[in-house]
Design a protein around this motif. Structure first.
Motif, mmCIF file in Angstrom:
data_model
loop_
_atom_site.group_PDB
_atom_site.id
_atom_site.type_symbol
_atom_site.label_atom_id
_atom_site.label_comp_id
_atom_site.label_asym_id
_atom_site.label_seq_id
_atom_site.Cartn_x
_atom_site.Cartn_y
_atom_site.Cartn_z
ATOM 1 N N GLY A 87 -26.702 -73.088 -41.168
ATOM 2 C CA GLY A 87 -27.422 -72.772 -42.398
ATOM 3 C C GLY A 87 -26.512 -72.172 -43.446
ATOM 4 N N ALA A 88 -25.640 -71.272 -43.041
ATOM 5 C CA ALA A 88 -24.714 -70.644 -43.996
ATOM 6 C C ALA A 88 -23.767 -71.671 -44.593
ATOM 7 N N LEU A 89 -23.213 -72.522 -43.759
ATOM 8 C CA LEU A 89 -22.289 -73.546 -44.247
ATOM 9 C C LEU A 89 -23.010 -74.514 -45.189
ATOM 10 N N ALA A 90 -24.195 -74.948 -44.790
ATOM 11 C CA ALA A 90 -24.959 -75.881 -45.632
ATOM 12 C C ALA A 90 -25.314 -75.236 -46.962
ATOM 13 N N TYR A 91 -25.685 -73.963 -46.953
ATOM 14 C CA TYR A 91 -26.055 -73.309 -48.210
ATOM 15 C C TYR A 91 -24.852 -73.163 -49.135
ATOM 16 N N VAL A 92 -23.725 -72.740 -48.592
ATOM 17 C CA VAL A 92 -22.532 -72.567 -49.423
ATOM 18 C C VAL A 92 -22.129 -73.904 -50.043
ATOM 19 N N LEU A 93 -22.105 -74.955 -49.245
ATOM 20 C CA LEU A 93 -21.719 -76.262 -49.766
ATOM 21 C C LEU A 93 -22.713 -76.771 -50.809
ATOM 22 N N SER A 94 -24.002 -76.647 -50.520
ATOM 23 C CA SER A 94 -24.990 -77.143 -51.476
ATOM 24 C C SER A 94 -25.036 -76.268 -52.727
ATOM 25 N N ALA A 95 -24.790 -74.981 -52.599
ATOM 26 C CA ALA A 95 -24.742 -74.110 -53.782
ATOM 27 C C ALA A 95 -23.555 -74.487 -54.658
ATOM 28 N N MET A 96 -22.434 -74.833 -54.045
ATOM 29 C CA MET A 96 -21.274 -75.252 -54.827
ATOM 30 C C MET A 96 -21.535 -76.572 -55.541
ATOM 31 N N LEU A 97 -22.398 -77.412 -54.986
ATOM 32 C CA LEU A 97 -22.732 -78.678 -55.636
ATOM 33 C C LEU A 97 -23.861 -78.529 -56.654
ATOM 34 N N LEU A 98 -24.905 -77.796 -56.296
ATOM 35 C CA LEU A 98 -26.112 -77.736 -57.120
ATOM 36 C C LEU A 98 -26.120 -76.570 -58.104
ATOM 37 N N ALA A 99 -25.393 -75.519 -57.791
ATOM 38 C CA ALA A 99 -25.394 -74.326 -58.647
ATOM 39 C C ALA A 99 -23.964 -73.849 -58.885
ATOM 40 N N ARG A 100 -23.105 -74.778 -59.236
ATOM 41 C CA ARG A 100 -21.683 -74.467 -59.361
ATOM 42 C C ARG A 100 -21.384 -73.291 -60.302
ATOM 43 N N PRO A 101 -21.966 -73.222 -61.505
ATOM 44 C CA PRO A 101 -21.629 -72.085 -62.386
ATOM 45 C C PRO A 101 -22.014 -70.733 -61.776
ATOM 46 N N LEU A 102 -23.179 -70.652 -61.162
ATOM 47 C CA LEU A 102 -23.595 -69.390 -60.544
ATOM 48 C C LEU A 102 -22.752 -69.076 -59.314
ATOM 49 N N ALA A 103 -22.428 -70.088 -58.530
ATOM 50 C CA ALA A 103 -21.600 -69.871 -57.346
ATOM 51 C C ALA A 103 -20.213 -69.383 -57.747
ATOM 52 N N ARG A 104 -19.653 -69.968 -58.795
ATOM 53 C CA ARG A 104 -18.342 -69.524 -59.270
ATOM 54 C C ARG A 104 -18.405 -68.088 -59.797
ATOM 55 N N GLU A 105 -19.501 -67.755 -60.454
ATOM 56 C CA GLU A 105 -19.671 -66.390 -60.959
ATOM 57 C C GLU A 105 -19.701 -65.390 -59.807
ATOM 58 N N VAL A 106 -20.419 -65.723 -58.742
ATOM 59 C CA VAL A 106 -20.477 -64.846 -57.565
ATOM 60 C C VAL A 106 -19.095 -64.724 -56.933
ATOM 61 N N LEU A 107 -18.393 -65.837 -56.799
ATOM 62 C CA LEU A 107 -17.044 -65.787 -56.219
ATOM 63 C C LEU A 107 -16.094 -64.952 -57.075
ATOM 64 N N ASP A 108 -16.187 -65.088 -58.394
ATOM 65 C CA ASP A 108 -15.346 -64.271 -59.280
ATOM 66 C C ASP A 108 -15.667 -62.785 -59.136
ATOM 67 N N LEU A 109 -16.949 -62.448 -59.040
ATOM 68 C CA LEU A 109 -17.335 -61.050 -58.852
ATOM 69 C C LEU A 109 -16.798 -60.503 -57.532
ATOM 70 N N LEU A 110 -16.899 -61.302 -56.466
ATOM 71 C CA LEU A 110 -16.368 -60.885 -55.167
ATOM 72 C C LEU A 110 -14.859 -60.703 -55.229
ATOM 73 N N ARG A 111 -14.185 -61.633 -55.889
ATOM 74 C CA ARG A 111 -12.728 -61.554 -56.001
ATOM 75 C C ARG A 111 -12.322 -60.283 -56.750
ATOM 76 N N ARG A 112 -12.994 -59.991 -57.858
ATOM 77 C CA ARG A 112 -12.667 -58.793 -58.631
ATOM 78 C C ARG A 112 -12.998 -57.523 -57.859
ATOM 79 N N ALA A 113 -14.058 -57.543 -57.080
ATOM 80 C CA ALA A 113 -14.462 -56.351 -56.329
ATOM 81 C C ALA A 113 -13.498 -56.051 -55.186
ATOM 82 N N THR A 114 -12.830 -57.081 -54.676
ATOM 83 C CA THR A 114 -11.946 -56.869 -53.526
ATOM 84 C C THR A 114 -10.490 -56.681 -53.915
#
Length: 124
Positions: A87-114
């Motif tokens: 489920g986690a793998l499927a969600y991450v992959l489908s989020a990158m396809l269907l919600a790419r701008p939001l997924a990238r925003e979350v990844l950028d926030l995680l990158r900056r936080a770490t």
């Protein structure tokens, strides 16, 4: 909802949680509209793609469940771990396809936080 619908069985319990989450989300959107003037329709539209990404996740979990149902003996908990990972793998992959701008925003926030601030890095 858990006390009422949950008595009907495990799937009804899951449905009760889903309905409660949906009602809470709508109430939260109403509060945001009241406080900040942001349209409920605009907020809901931003949620559409991540919610749509849940469909492949559900399909992946159910597929793993069916596949493992044909296995005669597996250790306790292996099925749950396999379903969560699928489920986690499927969600991450489908989020990158269907919600790419939001997924990238979350990844950028995680990158900056770490990342460590420059002041904390040792001098070379």
């Amino acid at each position: 909802l858990l006390l009422t619908m949950g008595r009907l069985g495990p799937l009804w319990t899951c449905g009760a949680v889903g309905i409660a989450f949906g009602l809470h989300a709508l109430a939260s959107m109403w509060v945001v509209r009241a406080l900040d003037g942001i349209s409920i329709v605009r907020l809901a539209a931003r949620c559409a793609a991540p919610l749509l990404a849940c469909l492949p996740m559900v399909a992946a979990v159910l597929a793993v469940r069916v596949a493992l149902g044909h296995v005669v003996s597996i250790p306790r908990g292996v099925g749950l771990v396999a379903e969560v990972l699928a489920g986690a793998l499927a969600y991450v992959l489908s989020a990158m396809l269907l919600a790419r701008p939001l997924a990238r925003e979350v990844l950028d926030l995680l990158r900056r936080a770490t990342q460590r601030p420059l002041a904390d890095q040792p001098a070379e």
